[in-house]
Design a protein around this motif. Structure first.
Motif, mmCIF file in Angstrom:
data_model
loop_
_atom_site.group_PDB
_atom_site.id
_atom_site.type_symbol
_atom_site.label_atom_id
_atom_site.label_comp_id
_atom_site.label_asym_id
_atom_site.label_seq_id
_atom_site.Cartn_x
_atom_site.Cartn_y
_atom_site.Cartn_z
ATOM 1 N N LEU A 38 0.832 -0.807 -0.007
ATOM 2 C CA LEU A 38 0.057 -0.349 -0.183
ATOM 3 C C LEU A 38 0.938 1.533 0.222
ATOM 4 O O LEU A 38 1.876 1.063 0.263
ATOM 5 C CB LEU A 38 -0.613 0.248 1.163
ATOM 6 N N PRO A 39 0.207 2.263 -0.251
ATOM 7 C CA PRO A 39 1.471 3.513 -0.462
ATOM 8 C C PRO A 39 1.620 4.401 0.588
ATOM 9 O O PRO A 39 2.771 4.570 0.701
ATOM 10 C CB PRO A 39 -0.192 5.299 -0.814
ATOM 11 N N ILE A 71 5.677 -3.462 -7.232
ATOM 12 C CA ILE A 71 4.384 -2.165 -6.922
ATOM 13 C C ILE A 71 5.064 -0.969 -6.569
ATOM 14 O O ILE A 71 4.430 -0.813 -6.536
ATOM 15 C CB ILE A 71 3.207 -2.823 -6.356
ATOM 16 N N LYS A 101 -1.911 -0.415 -11.781
ATOM 17 C CA LYS A 101 -2.608 0.564 -12.122
ATOM 18 C C LYS A 101 -4.138 0.160 -11.449
ATOM 19 O O LYS A 101 -4.711 0.980 -10.917
ATOM 20 C CB LYS A 101 -2.410 0.893 -13.446
ATOM 21 N N ASP A 104 -4.181 -0.008 -7.706
ATOM 22 C CA ASP A 104 -4.966 1.154 -7.416
ATOM 23 C C ASP A 104 -6.130 1.698 -8.055
ATOM 24 O O ASP A 104 -6.975 2.589 -6.684
ATOM 25 C CB ASP A 104 -4.161 2.132 -7.840
ATOM 26 N N GLN A 105 -7.323 1.259 -9.090
ATOM 27 C CA GLN A 105 -8.016 1.905 -9.272
ATOM 28 C C GLN A 105 -9.005 1.323 -8.836
ATOM 29 O O GLN A 105 -10.421 2.394 -8.056
ATOM 30 C CB GLN A 105 -7.764 1.697 -10.653
ATOM 31 N N TYR A 107 -9.295 0.185 -5.969
ATOM 32 C CA TYR A 107 -9.454 0.771 -3.979
ATOM 33 C C TYR A 107 -8.854 2.000 -4.182
ATOM 34 O O TYR A 107 -8.429 2.505 -2.830
ATOM 35 C CB TYR A 107 -8.227 -0.200 -3.376
ATOM 36 N N TYR A 108 -8.931 3.540 -5.542
ATOM 37 C CA TYR A 108 -9.006 4.478 -5.162
ATOM 38 C C TYR A 108 -7.867 4.948 -4.287
ATOM 39 O O TYR A 108 -7.357 5.811 -3.047
ATOM 40 C CB TYR A 108 -9.883 5.104 -4.067
ATOM 41 N N LEU A 109 -6.124 4.612 -4.813
ATOM 42 C CA LEU A 109 -4.978 4.841 -3.723
ATOM 43 C C LEU A 109 -4.353 5.207 -5.050
ATOM 44 O O LEU A 109 -3.940 5.763 -5.811
ATOM 45 C CB LEU A 109 -4.282 3.295 -4.152
ATOM 46 N N SER A 110 -3.644 6.828 -4.437
ATOM 47 C CA SER A 110 -2.879 7.159 -4.524
ATOM 48 C C SER A 110 -1.421 7.266 -4.458
ATOM 49 O O SER A 110 -1.103 7.140 -3.616
ATOM 50 C CB SER A 110 -3.683 9.010 -4.818
ATOM 51 N N ARG A 111 -0.232 7.358 -5.181
ATOM 52 C CA ARG A 111 0.999 7.112 -5.189
ATOM 53 C C ARG A 111 1.812 8.236 -5.427
ATOM 54 O O ARG A 111 1.135 9.493 -6.173
ATOM 55 C CB ARG A 111 1.598 6.043 -5.396
ATOM 56 N N HIS A 115 3.890 3.925 -11.429
ATOM 57 C CA HIS A 115 3.962 2.746 -11.787
ATOM 58 C C HIS A 115 4.786 1.935 -12.785
ATOM 59 O O HIS A 115 5.288 2.950 -14.330
ATOM 60 C CB HIS A 115 3.090 1.644 -11.150
#
Length: 268
Positions: A38-39, A71, A101, A104-105, A107-111, A115
């Motif tokens: 995770l981020p 990742i 990608k 992340d899409q 689970y609405y994750l921003s990093r 990638h």
């Protein structure tokens, strides 16, 4: 997130699939495996590295190319990358990036990084290749079976085995490549554990152990599972065994069914 720490080894464990990232420190280098998941977890690992790196060089060993193990690659663009030749020759690099990608899409994750698929600086092509980093010697061995591009690393003189997705205490064998290769890789692991007097085992998923009894227990459990698949024993009995030995087996039944299909292909 922090799972294990001793004098030279720190292991982080993600909340997702208990995926591990190991960091081995020496006077000359920091050596890391598979930065994941995770981020916030990647940020924690990066902060840990940044605090300790100073004028040392960062090496990353990628145990294989499953997207959950690469990742975090984009967060460490300056690292010296070690992986197998097959890892570098992977024709599905864009597909691996797409998986990251998509995750992340979903689970609405921003990093804080983009990638990327790692570019390998040191290709491991044969068993027994080694790299000397000051007081540490890294011994590399090809480990196909879970994937085609798997890699074992033994770090001396610490006696650390970095096994990637083999010999887990929480996962059954995931045979996404070849049943035959998987069995041969487990034979290789057993020999390495003896030859190098392995004292500490870091799996790609699950718990670090410095107990030789526990290491051998994991070997025995893996062999039992593989043999039961090959011998077409009662799947009901094998499922009961897996439920007893792997706490999250009910979440792995699709992978178990896929293993059965792989063994069927091997027989024919």
């Amino acid at each position: 997130m922090l799972h294990y720490k001793d004098k030279n080894l720190t292991v982080f464990k993600s909340v997702l699939y208990q995926t591990t990232t190991a960091v081995i420190e020496s006077e000359e280098a920091l050596i890391m495996t598979d930065p994941t998941w995770l981020p916030e977890e990647i940020d924690m690992i990066k902060g840990f590295i940044d605090e300790r790196l100073n004028d040392r060089k960062l090496y990353i060993i990628y145990t294989h190319s499953d997207f959950d193990h690469v990742i975090g690659a984009g967060a460490f663009p300056e690292a010296f990358v070690i992986a197998t030749e097959r890892f570098q020759m992977n024709k599905n690099k864009e597909a691996v990036i797409d998986e990251m990608k998509a995750f992340d899409q979903q689970y609405y994750l921003s990093r804080s990084y983009e990638h990327t698929y790692p570019t390998v600086d040191r290709l491991i092509k044969i068993d027994g290749d080694k790299l000397k980093l000051g007081s540490l010697t890294l011994h590399f061995f090809l480990a196909p079976g879970h994937t085609k591009d798997g890699l074992f690393t033994v770090i001396e003189p610490a006696g650390i085995l970095l096994s990637g997705d083999y010999l887990s205490d929480v996962e059954i064998p995931f045979i996404t490549s070849s049943y035959k290769d998987y069995c041969q890789t487990i034979d290789k692991a057993e020999q390495l554990i003896k030859d190098f007097d392995v004292k500490c085992h870091v799996p790609g998923h699950g718990s670090v152990t410095n107990s030789k009894y526990e290491i051998n227990k994991r070997l025995t459990a893996t062999r039992y599972y593989l043999e039961q698949l090959k011998d077409e024993g009662s799947d009901k009995e094998l499922i009961e065994y897996c439920r007893k030995h792997y706490a999250f087996f009910d979440g792995m039944t699709d992978s178990h069914d896929a293993n059965i299909k792989k063994v069927s292909q091997y027989r024919h």
